[in-house]
Design an enzyme around this catalytic site. Sequence first.
Site, PDB file in Angstrom:
ATOM      1  NE  ARG A   1      47.296 -58.906 -21.525  1.00 35.63           N
ATOM      2  CZ  ARG A   1      48.943 -58.963 -21.924  1.00 35.63           C
ATOM      3  NH1 ARG A   1      48.853 -57.536 -23.151  1.00 35.63           N
ATOM      4  NH2 ARG A   1      49.448 -59.639 -21.478  1.00 35.63           N
ATOM      5  NE  ARG A   2      44.576 -60.448 -15.993  1.00 32.32           N
ATOM      6  CZ  ARG A   2      45.825 -60.290 -17.174  1.00 32.32           C
ATOM      7  NH1 ARG A   2      46.710 -60.392 -16.983  1.00 32.32           N
ATOM      8  NH2 ARG A   2      44.838 -61.268 -17.914  1.00 32.32           N
TER       9      ARG A   2
ATOM     10  CE  LYS B   1      34.815 -67.338 -18.773  1.00 33.17           C
ATOM     11  NZ  LYS B   1      33.444 -66.943 -17.794  1.00 33.17           N
TER      12      LYS B   1
ATOM     13  CB  THR C   1      37.950 -70.224 -14.677  1.00 35.24           C
ATOM     14  OG1 THR C   1      36.869 -69.147 -15.085  1.00 35.24           O
ATOM     15  CG2 THR C   1      37.423 -71.242 -13.808  1.00 35.24           C
ATOM     16  CG  HIS C   2      39.511 -65.618 -11.510  1.00 38.98           C
ATOM     17  ND1 HIS C   2      40.058 -65.142 -12.307  1.00 38.98           N
ATOM     18  CD2 HIS C   2      40.529 -66.070 -10.744  1.00 38.98           C
ATOM     19  CE1 HIS C   2      41.043 -64.416 -12.619  1.00 38.98           C
ATOM     20  NE2 HIS C   2      41.957 -65.900 -11.110  1.00 38.98           N
TER      21      HIS C   2
ATOM     22  NE  ARG D   1      47.832 -71.015 -18.059  1.00 34.49           N
ATOM     23  CZ  ARG D   1      48.752 -70.763 -17.008  1.00 34.49           C
ATOM     24  NH1 ARG D   1      48.667 -69.687 -18.685  1.00 34.49           N
ATOM     25  NH2 ARG D   1      49.782 -70.499 -17.297  1.00 34.49           N
TER      26      ARG D   1
ATOM     27  CB  ALA E   1      43.305 -61.635 -21.495  1.00 32.02           C
TER      28      ALA E   1
ATOM     29  CD  GLN F   1      43.873 -66.891 -26.979  1.00 35.55           C
ATOM     30  OE1 GLN F   1      43.705 -67.488 -27.678  1.00 35.55           O
ATOM     31  NE2 GLN F   1      44.386 -66.073 -26.465  1.00 35.55           N
TER      32      GLN F   1
ATOM     33  CG  ASP G   1      50.915 -67.230 -20.990  1.00 36.25           C
ATOM     34  OD1 ASP G   1      50.174 -68.584 -20.476  1.00 36.25           O
ATOM     35  OD2 ASP G   1      51.815 -66.588 -20.061  1.00 36.25           O
TER      36      ASP G   1
END
Length: 306
Positions: free
Chosen positions: A287-288, A186, A225-226, A183, A188, A162, A132
């Site tokens: 963060r979510r 965007k 992505t969502h 991966r 976070a 990112q 990550d």
Amino acid sequence: METMMRNAFLYLSKNRMANRTAKRYGLKFGAKRFVAGVQIADAIQAIRELNSRGIVATLDHLGEFISTEKEAADAADYCIRTLEAIAESGVRSHLSLKMTQLGLDISEELCLKHMRMILDIARKNAQFVRIDMEDYAHNEVSLRIFKTLREEYGETVGLVIQAYLYKSLDDIADLATYKPNLRLVKGAYKESSEVAYPDKADVDKNFMVMIEEHLKNGCYAAVATHDDNIIAHVKRFVQEQQIPNSQFEFQMLYGIRTQAQQELANEGYTMRVYVPYGDDWYGYFMRRLAERPANVWFVLKSMFKS
């Protein structure tokens, strides 16, 4: 108001005292929606359920605020145990990890030692490990370590790039010779406008260009992505460019947009869900909440139901 809430939650995500307090209370007040559980067995069961619906996973043992070599060694051991649990259970899942959890802030050499221990197990079991990307302060060292490990372990290891960073398109071009599995996200973390796009529209634009460039380079893209607009753009682009579905996948977070996840899997796309677990869930949870106000309202409703 939304920007203020985002900044507040991002600030809280780095608060060590709040993190310690959260551990004492466990996965309460809505955290269970975004975190699969505290134990490996909880996470494996969550992945079995995803697999039964045609969805694959990437498993992440959450951990932040590592400050001692013992903590880093314990985190590395947990990553190895996670890989072994994936292999023993037969679930379809990768492993994701953060290198600060493995001692990167203590020394680069310590982190590399732990990464090699983990990747030795992954290579033996024909597994994949994703590094990550963290905040901007760790960006260059993460790229440097990835290049070293990619040369040693080949396709066993991948990385995250990112879209909100100005430098990311250059990073993708620089990494193209490695043919990496990336991966693409965007981003976070809260970053200065000196290094990151402050405007969401610019981040979205850069994200789409990154995806296109990486795919045109012939590399594997995990599009995390969502965002329906981004998903639709990817679908059109791969069709126009005749890029096979085997060269990319969509990724979403555990507990978010589950119906959309299922729809993509049903359409024949590889749909991978990022499944976090562990007792060090606080920073991830904050963060979510920072990402979407809707997540905050969900948590508030959960608190009143408790």
